[in-house]
Design a protein around this motif. Sequence first.
Motif, mmCIF file in Angstrom:
data_model
loop_
_atom_site.group_PDB
_atom_site.id
_atom_site.type_symbol
_atom_site.label_atom_id
_atom_site.label_comp_id
_atom_site.label_asym_id
_atom_site.label_seq_id
_atom_site.Cartn_x
_atom_site.Cartn_y
_atom_site.Cartn_z
ATOM 1 N N TYR A 1 44.011 30.196 37.815
ATOM 2 C CA TYR A 1 44.960 31.065 38.504
ATOM 3 C C TYR A 1 44.420 32.485 38.625
ATOM 4 C CZ TYR A 1 48.954 27.799 38.051
ATOM 5 O OH TYR A 1 49.818 26.743 38.136
ATOM 6 N N VAL A 2 43.830 32.956 37.539
ATOM 7 C CA VAL A 2 43.415 34.361 37.451
ATOM 8 C C VAL A 2 42.474 34.745 38.579
ATOM 9 C CG1 VAL A 2 42.306 36.088 35.991
ATOM 10 C CG2 VAL A 2 43.686 34.281 34.954
ATOM 11 N N PHE A 3 41.625 33.800 39.007
ATOM 12 C CA PHE A 3 40.638 34.094 40.040
ATOM 13 C C PHE A 3 40.901 33.294 41.316
ATOM 14 C CE2 PHE A 3 38.643 34.960 35.958
ATOM 15 C CZ PHE A 3 38.156 36.238 36.164
ATOM 16 N N SER A 4 42.170 32.983 41.567
ATOM 17 C CA SER A 4 42.509 32.172 42.738
ATOM 18 C C SER A 4 42.389 32.951 44.045
ATOM 19 C CB SER A 4 43.934 31.612 42.598
ATOM 20 O OG SER A 4 44.873 32.657 42.438
ATOM 21 N N ASP A 5 42.546 34.266 43.976
ATOM 22 C CA ASP A 5 42.388 35.096 45.168
ATOM 23 C C ASP A 5 40.924 35.059 45.623
ATOM 24 O OD1 ASP A 5 41.940 37.384 46.892
ATOM 25 O OD2 ASP A 5 43.886 38.133 46.232
ATOM 26 N N LYS A 6 40.700 34.777 46.893
ATOM 27 C CA LYS A 6 39.333 34.658 47.409
ATOM 28 C C LYS A 6 38.535 35.937 47.202
ATOM 29 C CE LYS A 6 40.288 31.094 50.880
ATOM 30 N NZ LYS A 6 40.266 30.749 52.326
ATOM 31 N N ARG A 7 39.208 37.082 47.244
ATOM 32 C CA ARG A 7 38.497 38.353 47.059
ATOM 33 C C ARG A 7 37.976 38.501 45.635
ATOM 34 N NH1 ARG A 7 41.131 43.124 47.369
ATOM 35 N NH2 ARG A 7 42.801 42.145 46.182
ATOM 36 N N ILE A 8 38.670 37.838 44.690
ATOM 37 C CA ILE A 8 38.336 37.978 43.275
ATOM 38 C C ILE A 8 37.430 36.856 42.777
ATOM 39 C CG2 ILE A 8 39.352 38.172 40.952
ATOM 40 C CD1 ILE A 8 40.050 40.477 42.733
ATOM 41 N N ALA A 9 37.414 35.722 43.485
ATOM 42 C CA ALA A 9 36.727 34.518 43.001
ATOM 43 C C ALA A 9 35.276 34.770 42.621
ATOM 44 C CB ALA A 9 36.819 33.412 44.054
ATOM 45 N N GLU A 10 34.579 35.596 43.410
ATOM 46 C CA GLU A 10 33.160 35.809 43.136
ATOM 47 C C GLU A 10 32.923 36.629 41.869
ATOM 48 O OE1 GLU A 10 31.368 39.267 45.677
ATOM 49 O OE2 GLU A 10 32.872 38.262 46.940
ATOM 50 N N ILE A 11 33.965 37.254 41.356
ATOM 51 C CA ILE A 11 33.845 38.047 40.129
ATOM 52 C C ILE A 11 33.942 37.156 38.885
ATOM 53 C CG2 ILE A 11 34.846 39.981 38.832
ATOM 54 C CD1 ILE A 11 33.528 40.759 41.435
ATOM 55 N N LYS A 12 34.427 35.921 39.051
ATOM 56 C CA LYS A 12 34.680 35.059 37.900
ATOM 57 C C LYS A 12 33.460 34.878 36.991
ATOM 58 C CE LYS A 12 35.775 30.725 38.650
ATOM 59 N NZ LYS A 12 36.596 29.532 38.975
#
Length: 299
Positions: A208-219
């Motif tokens: 859930y925490v990285f479900s936003d596409k903008r954030i996914a690459e930061i995972k």
Amino acid sequence: MSGFWPFEENYQEYICCCLAEKISDVQIEKWLGNFSGRYFESVESEKKLALWLLAHFTYYTYDDVRILYRNIFNQYLHEKLYGYKGDNLAKIITEIIEETIFIGLGNDSESGNNILYYFRQENQLSKSCFEIDRERNYRNLVYIDDVTISGEQALTYIKSRNIKAENTYAALMIATEQAVHRLTDTKVKPITALVLDERDRAFSESAYVFSDKRIAEIKPIAQKFCQLYGELAVKKGGYMENYPLGFDNGQYMLGFEYNTPDNTLPIFWGMGDGWVPLFKRYQKIYNGKEYLLDARKYY
């Protein structure tokens, strides 16, 4: 760093209200002092990432616990009343309660027993519902606990109690799908308020925490960040030294007002080698040798 960097806002403003009431700005600042630029070479960027993770932490207060235990009790009654078509509901509910014994899932000093107080109060149950008569063969036996991740420890304890009952239930505030399946396979009926799955693990593919596409690459960056600082947080921490992302690689981001599970990311609760925790984590001491007595305070 190159590429998209989403942590430009002041995420301290987004920390949930209940958490802001329990954790002061001073405590948060002391916790942020753990992040010294070891990973990003930028203390400010590390603090922003830490705050962003904190903004996604789920914190259960005592009031939340009371609500969840009311939910579990209602589920239990619903389970027992399923198919009932009579018109004397109050009498049937009274009979169900009289035929049920509620027991904490764990030793007397562990959370399962300690939270029985809130369970009893919230559901207006008599003390006799919690007093074990070992000579009695109960109709319904209900074990109560706050969180069960694997289900293994819960089953081990249930087997060790050896209490006679026609029906055995595990009433859990929070459990994983794995624990639910494991309990069901052994004919223990799980009743849960919240069920965790892979989406609740911080760095899983479906987190859930990285479900936003903008954030996914930061995972992957955030995972390495938590791995590095998690190793510091659990340094000299006994069995936890092998689990910088939480016991058994839990990767969870949740805690209770009274304690934090060891499956949660240690950057939040670790105390290893000078690490300053933000949340409480009271370790279980099974061996007297593990207890370090500071005799000075008794003089």
